[in-house]
Design an enzyme around this catalytic site. Structure first.
Site, PDB file in Angstrom:
ATOM      1  N   LEU A   1       0.710  -0.815  -0.050  1.00  0.00           N
ATOM      2  CA  LEU A   1      -0.187  -0.068   0.208  1.00  0.00           C
ATOM      3  C   LEU A   1       0.372   1.370  -0.133  1.00  0.00           C
ATOM      4  CD1 LEU A   1      -2.960  -0.759   2.896  1.00  0.00           C
ATOM      5  CD2 LEU A   1      -3.184  -0.844   0.151  1.00  0.00           C
TER       6      LEU A   1
ATOM      7  N   SER B   1       5.368   3.403   1.995  1.00  0.00           N
ATOM      8  CA  SER B   1       6.203   2.803   2.611  1.00  0.00           C
ATOM      9  C   SER B   1       5.843   4.384   2.897  1.00  0.00           C
ATOM     10  CB  SER B   1       7.111   2.624   2.114  1.00  0.00           C
ATOM     11  OG  SER B   1       7.578   3.510   0.771  1.00  0.00           O
TER      12      SER B   1
ATOM     13  N   ASP C   1       2.759  15.533  13.249  1.00  0.00           N
ATOM     14  CA  ASP C   1       2.931  15.217  11.905  1.00  0.00           C
ATOM     15  C   ASP C   1       1.994  15.008  11.256  1.00  0.00           C
ATOM     16  OD1 ASP C   1       4.285  15.311   9.015  1.00  0.00           O
ATOM     17  OD2 ASP C   1       4.231  12.703   9.999  1.00  0.00           O
TER      18      ASP C   1
ATOM     19  N   ARG D   1      -1.363  13.774   4.180  1.00  0.00           N
ATOM     20  CA  ARG D   1      -0.543  12.409   4.303  1.00  0.00           C
ATOM     21  C   ARG D   1      -1.021  11.524   5.124  1.00  0.00           C
ATOM     22  NH1 ARG D   1       3.701  15.773   4.812  1.00  0.00           N
ATOM     23  NH2 ARG D   1       3.875  15.727   6.744  1.00  0.00           N
ATOM     24  N   ASN D   2      -1.661  11.658   6.593  1.00  0.00           N
ATOM     25  CA  ASN D   2      -1.005  10.924   7.182  1.00  0.00           C
ATOM     26  C   ASN D   2      -2.883  10.604   7.649  1.00  0.00           C
ATOM     27  OD1 ASN D   2       1.060  10.526   7.774  1.00  0.00           O
ATOM     28  ND2 ASN D   2       1.638  12.152   8.520  1.00  0.00           N
TER      29      ASN D   2
ATOM     30  N   ASP E   1      -0.838   6.854  11.200  1.00  0.00           N
ATOM     31  CA  ASP E   1       1.335   7.408  12.071  1.00  0.00           C
ATOM     32  C   ASP E   1       1.513   8.555  12.903  1.00  0.00           C
ATOM     33  OD1 ASP E   1       3.078   7.633  11.392  1.00  0.00           O
ATOM     34  OD2 ASP E   1       2.986   8.474   9.300  1.00  0.00           O
TER      35      ASP E   1
END
Ligand code: ATP
Length: 499
Positions: free
Chosen positions: A122, A124, A245, A249-250, A263
């Site tokens: 999925l 990395s 973070d 994207r997280n 994450d």
């Protein structure tokens, strides 16, 4: 080579006293695999692997502490103590945490290696690769999962990677929230694997940047995601955790209308009276998302997470564009300290942008808390309405009777509003009289739809909303109507908000 589960206590012990470099020599040259083996290690042995006397004293103290409270201070217990074994049969080595007392709740578990099969890759990250997987429960039922495996380098997963991986496990195993990614359990195999809830639709960032013909995300949905995110972050903050973070994207999509914060590799507990975490050493940090105090002093807190929330909001309304693109990392802090801020994206209402600016207050104490943000988002969110007549005027947002309309910008004095047609995904200006608000009891919209104050610094050349002076007798420029999939490329990203 991966440290064996049975010797992870040693790695933690050494890391805690900054002697992690002696992990392999102690394990391989001195054959120490259990705390009691140190009874047979002489100072000369430690001299022999290059450990100085002050370091030996630190080790000796740490061993004393370890022995004085084996359960509460043993690192394996600390990391894995919250896991209830999934299976009764002995699938793990005899010194595994299988023998540890089952914690209250016991929701998370150790999962035998054979119970998980990995499928397609999925993605990395810094310290792991994530595969789609199937987890077969003792009942025989199969559950789709995501499996994050610790990346193993030529010298093994030493130091930061292993620490971050296990920290992510230890943080996630205690979390239970509808918008926080759930950890199912841990596979103590080679490599170490985290078995997590699968978010089948991938990351929000990937969804935001998906090319046509994938339709854009509706403004109303983005606002729902923001409320879900604020709720999840308030939950983390209440547990004394700082994410560090936060970015699209997280955020993972568990369903078309549900995001989950993921994450947790950079999550840290807030320490000290000032409720902030100060970074111990050099680490890669997401510059463009960070608050000025994080960039200048390495200080992270719930307030710096709130700053990142503002940048995440900006990403969402910019179609996943990169914040401060083209600005070298070393200049970002300078820009922020000069009070430059990311400009208002065209799809973002003034009220929401005003909220983002509050998240970007220079002083952390001036930023709203996440629980406050939950309420503010509710107030600043757009109104939902329904089209009551076909709109075909040139330059106006096309709509047909019955179309769902999200009103992005409206004013009590204006007959022209800006909104998004939920059927066509187009954004543009339209006569207010063409829309009935859902909460207006079926009457045409004649009241203010915006409760927020106008944002400072929201001038955006080329943005799709006009000065709201258009009426049926003076058609709007065609540029006012644009597809949300293609927000205009933003060049000057460092708009200075006027004081
Ligand atoms: P880093 O860990 O370095 O901060 P990252 O978030 O990209 O970066 P991972 O958490 O390892 O790293 O995830 C890698 C990718 O795998 C993610 O970008 C995401 O697309 C995908 N992914 C991670 N977890 C899941 C999940 N539970 N369900 C579906 N996809 C996932």
């Amino acid at each position: 080579m991966l440290p064996e589960a049975g010797s992870l206590w040693l790695l933690k012990l050494l890391r805690d006293i900054q002697l992690a470099q002696f992990y392999w020599p102690i394990l391989e040259e001195l054959n120490v695999t259990r705390p009691e083996h140190f009874d047979f290690v002489k100072p000369e042995d430690l001299d022999g692997i290059g450990m100085g006397r002050p370091a030996q004293r630190r080790l000796s103290e740490a061993l004393k502490r370890l022995r004085s409270g084996p359960k509460s201070k043993n690192w394996v217990y600390k990391i894995l103590g919250g896991f209830a074994p999934e299976h009764k049969e002995p699938t793990l080595p005899s010194d595994s945490p299988r023998h540890l007392p089952e914690p209250e709740g016991g929701l998370k578990c150790l999962i035998p290696e054979g119970a998980v099969c990995r499928g397609e890759l999925l993605g990395s990250g810094c310290f792991g690769v994530v595969h789609r997987g199937l987890w077969t429960l003792p009942s025989g039922k199969s559950v789709p999962v995501a499996v994050k495996s610790l990346r193993v380098g030529p010298e093994g997963p030493m130091g930061t990677e292993l620490g971050d991986f296990l920290r992510e496990v230890s943080v996630m195993m205690n979390l239970e929230h509808p918008h926080v990614l759930r950890l199912h359990g841990l596979v103590l195999g080679q490599p170490l694997q985290m078995v997590m809830e699968l978010a089948p639709l991938g990351s929000l960032h990937a969804r935001l940047t998906a090319p046509a013909p994938t339709p854009p995300l509706l403004v109303a949905l983005l606002c729902l995601f923001l409320r879900q995110l604020a709720g999840a972050m308030a939950y983390l903050g209440a547990r004394g955790l700082v994410h560090r973070d936060l970015a699209t994207r997280n955020l993972l999509l568990a369903s078309p209308r549900t995001i989950k914060v993921a994450d947790f590799g950079l999550v840290r507990p807030l320490g000290g009276a000032r409720g902030r975490y100060v970074m111990g050493g050099p680490r890669p940090i997401p510059y463009a998302w960070c608050a000025p105090e994080s960039l200048r002093h390495g200080a992270f807190s719930s307030a710096s997470d709130v700053w990142m929330f503002g940048v995440t909001l900006w990403e969402m309304f910019s179609g996943g564009e990169e914040p401060w693109a083209g600005v070298p990392p070393y200049l970002i802090l300078q820009r922020l300290e000069d009070r430059a801020r990311l400009p208002r994206p065209p799809l973002c209402s003034r009220a929401l942008y005003s909220l983002a600016l509050r998240c970007w207050a220079p002083h952390p104490a001036d930023r709203p808390s996440f629980s406050h943000l939950e309420g503010l988002l509710q107030e600043a969110g757009p109104s939902e309405g329904c089209c009551v007549r076909d709109v075909t005027e040139p330059g106006a947002l096309r709509m047909e009777t019955g179309d769902p309309i999200t009103v992005i910008e409206g004013s009590p004095d204006s007959t022209i509003w800006k909104g998004q047609n939920g059927r066509t995904f187009k954004v543009g200006s339209f006569p207010a009289s063409a829309v009935t608000l859902a909460d207006a009891g079926g009457l045409p919209a004649t009241r203010p739809v915006h409760r927020g104050t106008p944002a400072r610094g929201d001038q955006h050349p080329g943005s799709i909303d006009g000065p709201f002076s258009w009426g049926p007798s003076s058609p709007a420029p065609a540029a006012w109507q644009s597809a949300a999939t293609h927000p205009p490329a933003s060049t000057g990203r460092s708009a200075l908000p006027p004081e």
